[in-house]
Structures are given as C-alpha cells and as structure tokens.
Design an enzyme around this catalytic site. Structure first.
Site, mmCIF file in Angstrom:
data_model
loop_
_atom_site.group_PDB
_atom_site.id
_atom_site.type_symbol
_atom_site.label_atom_id
_atom_site.label_comp_id
_atom_site.label_asym_id
_atom_site.label_seq_id
_atom_site.Cartn_x
_atom_site.Cartn_y
_atom_site.Cartn_z
ATOM 1 N N SER A 79 0.832 -1.200 0.000
ATOM 2 C CA SER A 79 0.000 0.000 0.000
ATOM 3 C C SER A 79 0.876 1.263 0.000
ATOM 4 O O SER A 79 1.692 1.441 -0.897
ATOM 5 C CB SER A 79 -0.963 -0.050 1.197
ATOM 6 O OG SER A 79 -2.004 0.887 1.065
ATOM 7 N N ASP A 81 -10.189 -4.644 -4.514
ATOM 8 C CA ASP A 81 -9.596 -3.722 -3.538
ATOM 9 C C ASP A 81 -10.457 -2.465 -3.409
ATOM 10 O O ASP A 81 -10.548 -1.681 -4.353
ATOM 11 C CB ASP A 81 -8.174 -3.351 -3.989
ATOM 12 C CG ASP A 81 -7.382 -2.654 -2.897
ATOM 13 O OD1 ASP A 81 -7.988 -1.966 -2.051
ATOM 14 O OD2 ASP A 81 -6.145 -2.794 -2.887
ATOM 15 N N HIS A 101 -8.072 -5.414 -0.068
ATOM 16 C CA HIS A 101 -6.802 -4.725 0.225
ATOM 17 C C HIS A 101 -6.066 -5.542 1.278
ATOM 18 O O HIS A 101 -6.103 -5.239 2.479
ATOM 19 C CB HIS A 101 -7.096 -3.306 0.723
ATOM 20 C CG HIS A 101 -5.902 -2.398 0.705
ATOM 21 N ND1 HIS A 101 -5.232 -2.062 -0.451
ATOM 22 C CD2 HIS A 101 -5.255 -1.750 1.707
ATOM 23 C CE1 HIS A 101 -4.243 -1.244 -0.165
ATOM 24 N NE2 HIS A 101 -4.229 -1.044 1.142
#
Length: 223
Positions: free
Chosen positions: A118, A172, A203
C-alpha cells in the site's frame, strides 16, 4: 519532522547474505508483515535478513489530519490530486539510510530487495527506482506509482533493468486495481521488467500471493 534513524523489526541472521527491506502500509507498523517470513519458506542457508521499519507518526490529510504512522502525507487518491513530493523524498532518504546500513553489514545493493504494501509499496517504488545503485528487486503490493509523470527523468539508470514485482487484489476497495494497472503500464512503458499478478481479494495479502512472492524472491536473489 526530523527522523534520523527509523526503528526496525528484524528477522534473520546477523551475518546475512541478502536483505529484504519491507515497508508497511498507512497506519500500521513494522510488525505488520513479520508473520509472513516463515510463510515464504526461504531456506535458512540462504541467510536472508528481513528488515521491517516503523514509519513515524504524522498527520495525514486524507484521514482528516489525524496523526498516524505514515511514510508521507496523502492529500487524495483521485486523478490530478497532487502528491506530497517533499514528504516522499524525505522518506526515500530514510530508506536509503537503511540500505546504507545493510551495505555496512555486508549486504551489497545487488543482494537487496526493497518491498512494500500500500503506502509502503508506493514508497518502495519511489525510492527504489531512484536509488543510485542497482538493487536485486523492487516489490509493490496493492499499491500505486506516485509522481508518475516525473519518473522518466527522475529514475536512476542503475535500476532501469531491476526486476519489479507488482500485485493487486481485483476487489480492492481502498486502492482500486486501476491504480496498480496504471503503475504497471507506466513502468512497462519506460522499459522496466515487471511481473504483474492479480488475485481475487480486497486490500490484503493472500496465500497464493505469498507463494508468488516466494518464487520471485528465489529468482531475484538467486536462492
């Protein structure tokens, strides 16, 4: 904000032959990916050290200015939203200091992988592609490519041939897969060697992905 040395969690031998510096996501800590190390199944004789730094706490505009562990500020994720260029460059300096420490401990840049998830993945791409010496590999999981328009001029010649692993979940809700696809397309367009993987997940990280990461590490670190 002045950060001279990031605190880290380390797993692996003191006399490592290769290193993976792995950057966590927004609001997390260096402990976040600690459990993944045994799941990768790397051979003990390969002597790979994993370094998981903790991001410093700072306000994040995207989250209403709330202070949290963050590598840099995020103003937004939509098209045309400016990036925190100064914060990204400052954070890249912290990562370069960690790479320098690994080199001082006997691991050359060519035996080092810079990875992240991320926001940590975005920083791994930003710092790794600009690093002056060639790395073994750069990995970005469920992430995006910040300052994409600057990269053709800003990237270092030494890492133009460095293998890049990008992976994303096709469900996601935090960072849409289109952001990962845009990162892939930008890097491929500049001639980078990209392995792109997608998974039926949100995610997060899944077991199949861990297997693919392991295989990629075997390859780029010649284990």
């Amino acid at each position: 904000m002045i950060v001279e040395t990031l605190e880290t969690v380390e797993i692996g031998p003191a006399s490592a032959q290769a290193s993976v510096i792995w950057l966590h996501g927004l609001g997390a800590s260096g402990h976040d990916f600690e459990p993944i190390v045994p799941e990768l199944g790397l051979p003990a004789e390969a002597a790979v050290r994993f370094v998981f730094p903790h991001a410093p706490t700072q306000p994040v505009t995207l989250n209403g200015g709330m202070p949290m562990p963050a590598w840099y500020d995020i103003y937004g994720l939509g098209p045309g939203t400016p990036a925190d260029e100064q914060g990204l460059d400052r954070a890249a300096g912290w990562i370069e200091a960690l790479i320098a420490r690994e080199r001082e401990r006997g691991v050359p840049a060519q035996r080092l992988v810079l990875a992240g998830f991320s926001q940590g993945g975005a920083l791994a791409l930003h710092a790794g592609l600009r690093y002056a010496d060639g790395l073994a590999g750069i990995m970005g999981l469920s992430t995006y490519l910040p300052l994409q328009d600057h990269l053709s001029q800003a990237r270092a010649a030494a890492n133009r041939g460095t293998p890049v692993f990008l992976a994303h979940g096709d469900q996601d809700p935090v960072l849409d897969i289109s952001l990962g696809e845009a990162a892939r397309d930008a890097l491929v367009g500049l001639g980078h060697q990209v392995q792109w993987q997608t998974y039926p997940m949100a995610h997060q990280v899944c077991a199949e992905e861990i297997g693919d990461i392991s295989a990629w590490l075997y390859q780029v670190l010649a284990l």
